[in-house]
Scaffold this active site. Sequence first.
Site, PDB file in Angstrom:
ATOM      1  CG  HIS A  79      -1.988  -1.049   1.201  1.00  0.00           C
ATOM      2  ND1 HIS A  79      -3.262  -0.866   0.716  1.00  0.00           N
ATOM      3  CD2 HIS A  79      -1.937  -2.334   1.623  1.00  0.00           C
ATOM      4  CE1 HIS A  79      -3.957  -1.992   0.864  1.00  0.00           C
ATOM      5  NE2 HIS A  79      -3.163  -2.901   1.404  1.00  0.00           N
ATOM      6  CG  ASN A 152      -7.884  -4.264   0.958  1.00  0.00           C
ATOM      7  OD1 ASN A 152      -7.281  -3.215   1.174  1.00  0.00           O
ATOM      8  ND2 ASN A 152      -7.308  -5.450   1.014  1.00  0.00           N
ATOM      9  CG  HIS A 343      -2.845  -1.141  14.684  1.00  0.00           C
ATOM     10  ND1 HIS A 343      -3.025  -2.431  14.238  1.00  0.00           N
ATOM     11  CD2 HIS A 343      -2.361  -1.258  15.938  1.00  0.00           C
ATOM     12  CE1 HIS A 343      -2.676  -3.265  15.186  1.00  0.00           C
ATOM     13  NE2 HIS A 343      -2.275  -2.596  16.224  1.00  0.00           N
ATOM     14  CE1 TYR A 366      -2.535  -4.764   9.236  1.00  0.00           C
ATOM     15  CE2 TYR A 366      -2.619  -2.581   8.266  1.00  0.00           C
ATOM     16  CZ  TYR A 366      -2.907  -3.927   8.211  1.00  0.00           C
ATOM     17  OH  TYR A 366      -3.555  -4.445   7.122  1.00  0.00           O
TER      18      TYR A 366
HETATM   19 FE1  HDE Z   1      -2.726  -4.785   5.419  1.00  0.00          FE
HETATM   20  N1  HDE Z   1      -0.901  -4.035   5.897  1.00  0.00           N
HETATM   21  N2  HDE Z   1      -2.075  -6.625   5.952  1.00  0.00           N
HETATM   22  N3  HDE Z   1      -4.455  -5.614   4.763  1.00  0.00           N
HETATM   23  N4  HDE Z   1      -3.342  -3.010   4.827  1.00  0.00           N
HETATM   24  C1  HDE Z   1      -0.521  -2.752   5.741  1.00  0.00           C
HETATM   25  O1  HDE Z   1       0.642  -1.500   7.359  1.00  0.00           O
HETATM   26  C2  HDE Z   1      -0.987  -6.878   6.683  1.00  0.00           C
HETATM   27  C3  HDE Z   1      -4.809  -6.919   4.825  1.00  0.00           C
HETATM   28  C4  HDE Z   1      -4.588  -2.682   4.394  1.00  0.00           C
HETATM   29  O2  HDE Z   1      -3.284   3.530   3.924  1.00  0.00           O
HETATM   30  C5  HDE Z   1       0.820  -2.462   6.341  1.00  0.00           C
HETATM   31  O3  HDE Z   1       1.149   0.656   7.795  1.00  0.00           O
HETATM   32  C6  HDE Z   1      -0.944  -8.269   7.037  1.00  0.00           C
HETATM   33  C7  HDE Z   1      -6.206  -7.083   4.602  1.00  0.00           C
HETATM   34  C8  HDE Z   1      -4.637  -1.295   4.003  1.00  0.00           C
HETATM   35  O4  HDE Z   1      -1.689   3.357   5.396  1.00  0.00           O
HETATM   36  C9  HDE Z   1       1.206  -3.799   6.970  1.00  0.00           C
HETATM   37  C10 HDE Z   1      -2.038  -8.834   6.443  1.00  0.00           C
HETATM   38  C11 HDE Z   1      -6.688  -5.829   4.401  1.00  0.00           C
HETATM   39  C12 HDE Z   1      -3.359  -0.807   4.247  1.00  0.00           C
HETATM   40  C13 HDE Z   1       0.034  -4.679   6.617  1.00  0.00           C
HETATM   41  C14 HDE Z   1      -2.746  -7.796   5.769  1.00  0.00           C
HETATM   42  C15 HDE Z   1      -5.580  -4.927   4.498  1.00  0.00           C
HETATM   43  C16 HDE Z   1      -2.577  -1.895   4.754  1.00  0.00           C
HETATM   44  C17 HDE Z   1       1.807  -1.838   5.404  1.00  0.00           C
HETATM   45  C18 HDE Z   1      -2.486 -10.277   6.432  1.00  0.00           C
HETATM   46  C19 HDE Z   1      -8.122  -5.431   4.050  1.00  0.00           C
HETATM   47  C20 HDE Z   1      -2.856   0.595   3.973  1.00  0.00           C
HETATM   48  C21 HDE Z   1       2.020  -0.422   5.885  1.00  0.00           C
HETATM   49  C22 HDE Z   1      -2.332 -10.963   7.599  1.00  0.00           C
HETATM   50  C23 HDE Z   1      -8.975  -5.420   5.162  1.00  0.00           C
HETATM   51  C24 HDE Z   1      -3.114   1.523   5.129  1.00  0.00           C
HETATM   52  C25 HDE Z   1       1.246  -0.320   7.092  1.00  0.00           C
HETATM   53  C26 HDE Z   1      -2.663   2.920   4.789  1.00  0.00           C
HETATM   54  C27 HDE Z   1      -1.249  -1.782   5.147  1.00  0.00           C
HETATM   55  C28 HDE Z   1      -0.049  -5.948   7.029  1.00  0.00           C
HETATM   56  C29 HDE Z   1      -3.920  -8.036   5.009  1.00  0.00           C
HETATM   57  C30 HDE Z   1      -5.751  -3.516   4.312  1.00  0.00           C
HETATM   58  C31 HDE Z   1       2.517  -4.367   6.562  1.00  0.00           C
HETATM   59  C32 HDE Z   1       0.139  -8.934   7.857  1.00  0.00           C
HETATM   60  C33 HDE Z   1      -6.999  -8.391   4.640  1.00  0.00           C
HETATM   61  C34 HDE Z   1      -5.829  -0.534   3.448  1.00  0.00           C
HETATM   62  O5  HDE Z   1       1.328  -3.709   8.360  1.00  0.00           O
END
Ligand code: HDE
Length: 709
Positions: A79, A152, A343, A366
């Site tokens: 992202h 998402n 988060h 997060y």
């Molecule tokens: Fe994320 N995801 N994600 N994700 N995610 C991040 O956090 C993660 C997942 C989503 O505009 C990271 O600050 C794991 C689903 C959005 O700043 C990180 C898993 C959904 C955003 C991270 C998922 C999301 C992130 C990267 C699976 C939909 C952007 C930078 C276990 C509900 C937020 C950060 C923004 C961002 C981890 C799966 C949505 C790495 C480990 C499912 C919208 O922490």
Amino acid sequence: MKEEKKKQKMHEKGKINDLEEFKEYSEGKKLTTNQGVKVSHTDDALKAGERGPTLMEDFHFREKLTHFDHERIPERVVHARGTGVHGYFECYESMSEHTSAQFLQDAGQRTPVFVRFSTVVGFRGSADTVRDVRGFATKFYTEEGNYDLVGNNIPIFFIQDAIKFADMVHSIKPEPHNEIPQATAAHDTFWDFVVSTPETAHMIMWLMSDRAIPRSYRMMEAFSVNAFRFVNAEGKGRFIKFIWKPTLGTHQLVWDESQKITGNDPDYHRRDLYEAVEMGHYPEYELYVQMIEEEEEHKFDFDILDATKHWPEELVPPMKIGKLVLNRAPDNFFAEVEQVAFHPGNVVPGIDFSNDPLLQGRLFSYLDTQLIRLGGPNFHEIPVNRPLAPIHNNQRDGYHRMMINTGKVSYSPNTLDNNDPKPASKEEGGYVHYMEKVEGKKIRERGEKFKDFFSQARSFYNSMSETEKKHIISAFHFEVGKVESKDVRQKVVNLFANVDKELATKIAEGVGVLPPSGGEDSRTADSFPSFSMEDTVKDTVESRKVAILAEDGFNYDELINVKDTLKKAGANCKIVSKYRGMIKAENGQEVEVDKNYVTTASIVFDAVYVPGGKESVEVLKTQGDALHFVNESFKHCKTIAASGEGVELFKESNIDGISFVKKDKQIVSDSGVVTAGSTADIGEFSKQFIDAIAMHRHWDREMKEHVPA
Ligand code: HDE
């Protein structure tokens, strides 16, 4: 005056303290160092003689360059590419029966929010319109502290357990040996992961659909994906998922168009968002919640804690609970959009977690990633992350600490300071975790229903319109067609035969491998109309962009009439011509050209209009750019309209199989091609043009494949 208002707002949000205010507003605008020392000269570094070496003692030069050297922070690992905007959330009616969350207690109650939209795969500078999932993360600055809804635009995910997240992301990111390709799933390693991980099948179906190429951030649904819990004041819990629905409807680009926009305007979605806010077309979404009673946890064919499964709206009807209005662009992109930290673990009393194994992993990830990305444990003090609710605790120090804590007590319990700050009871608003009974052996396993990877993927395909199916097949042809390994391509076909045999056969046709030997028939699966994008809002042209093609000698009345009517309906018209400057109408009046062919293209508009005027149209007919504009808009199924002699340009283009006007007074609207004779009622013509634009696209035109563009 604007500054004053801003200051007032910042004050209200508690985002400025007196010292900062004094410096920023009382000291004036002279250039200073970061120590506040006024600088007298900033064009030349201090040197020993005019051609001599630069001197170390030039503190202004050193500070300026050192700060610059450290201007970048690590981008988000996923992202990374995104944009953000401020707004508010308004609760429609009290949700107290279901949750004790304070921001959902009173009808009309407003909560300030910050929203960040994003793509997932590409780097921070990548293009907006790639085929990808879109992030939709909302920070609610509630009176009880920050609540983050990190969603998402696709309601499910690739994997079921967070332990596979790094593998999945590694496979979809550019390949490590050459860092190619950027921002796309169309390469070997990703599809190798897919064929080796069948739980991805359902998500891949959504990713190959038009959901992954939205027309605008303002025109996509979004979902919490994971199951959470509402808990009411009596402590009763229910499983929930959230859905955002845009008031403008859910609309898409076409693939050829989105690829071309990546070159023409890589900032397309970002620009679209800021332009809409600037013009007062504030993006709006309604928040819905789906609820499942605890007693019904096991009633469905799928496991409600499995993030690769959607809760179809037909089975779990969503309840509308409020409205989001985005009405203020950020003042500074880095300070706000780049530094905002979301988060899913940021919850307030009344909202709790489920045991969805993907969510459980997210709850760790997060905060962990933000510690490194934002340089330490104090990123909650960055203005965009600061809650409106006051912070009192014994956490101290660390990199970039801004708060100046007073006193000598920084531990709990204490007697020296009256044991302040004290924990709050539930009645006082303290967060009390939901008391869920958990029993089990420590095992690396997953629930039985998790192992059904294909039923919902099949339902998804069966719920698509013929047009949507066609787009999915083309998307597979592109994505899998880019895979070099024939073995992986064959395995994709074999995997998707579990979804639908015909789909797999069609994929095989396009990617040069054998059709599947057997397979399923998705027509026998359930069909959920809510999976499709077909039945969406199609009655507004608000903020739609319309190009008007004209040269000297155009018909002034037609152009101005249509332009004004469209403007009144909320559309945004731009006059496009060969050169910028002024063009002169038949009657001698002049209008200003907004864009020329080198600075714009049909792909960034929703519709095209060609007014009459013999001289103007004769010139347009000789311009390859004008003809291309019309052909391309036609090919991308957009509404195109012409009046008077303007119709001649359409006849000169490659459009065929469409009925045009034959008589002067006539108006004909055929498959989104609206034409009017030279004495037709221009008001009625504009109305029919507007109705056709509101339809978004006219997919029946896709049959006319021979039109070049
Ligand atoms: Fe994320 N995801 N994600 N994700 N995610 C991040 O956090 C993660 C997942 C989503 O505009 C990271 O600050 C794991 C689903 C959005 O700043 C990180 C898993 C959904 C955003 C991270 C998922 C999301 C992130 C990267 C699976 C939909 C952007 C930078 C276990 C509900 C937020 C950060 C923004 C961002 C981890 C799966 C949505 C790495 C480990 C499912 C919208 O922490």
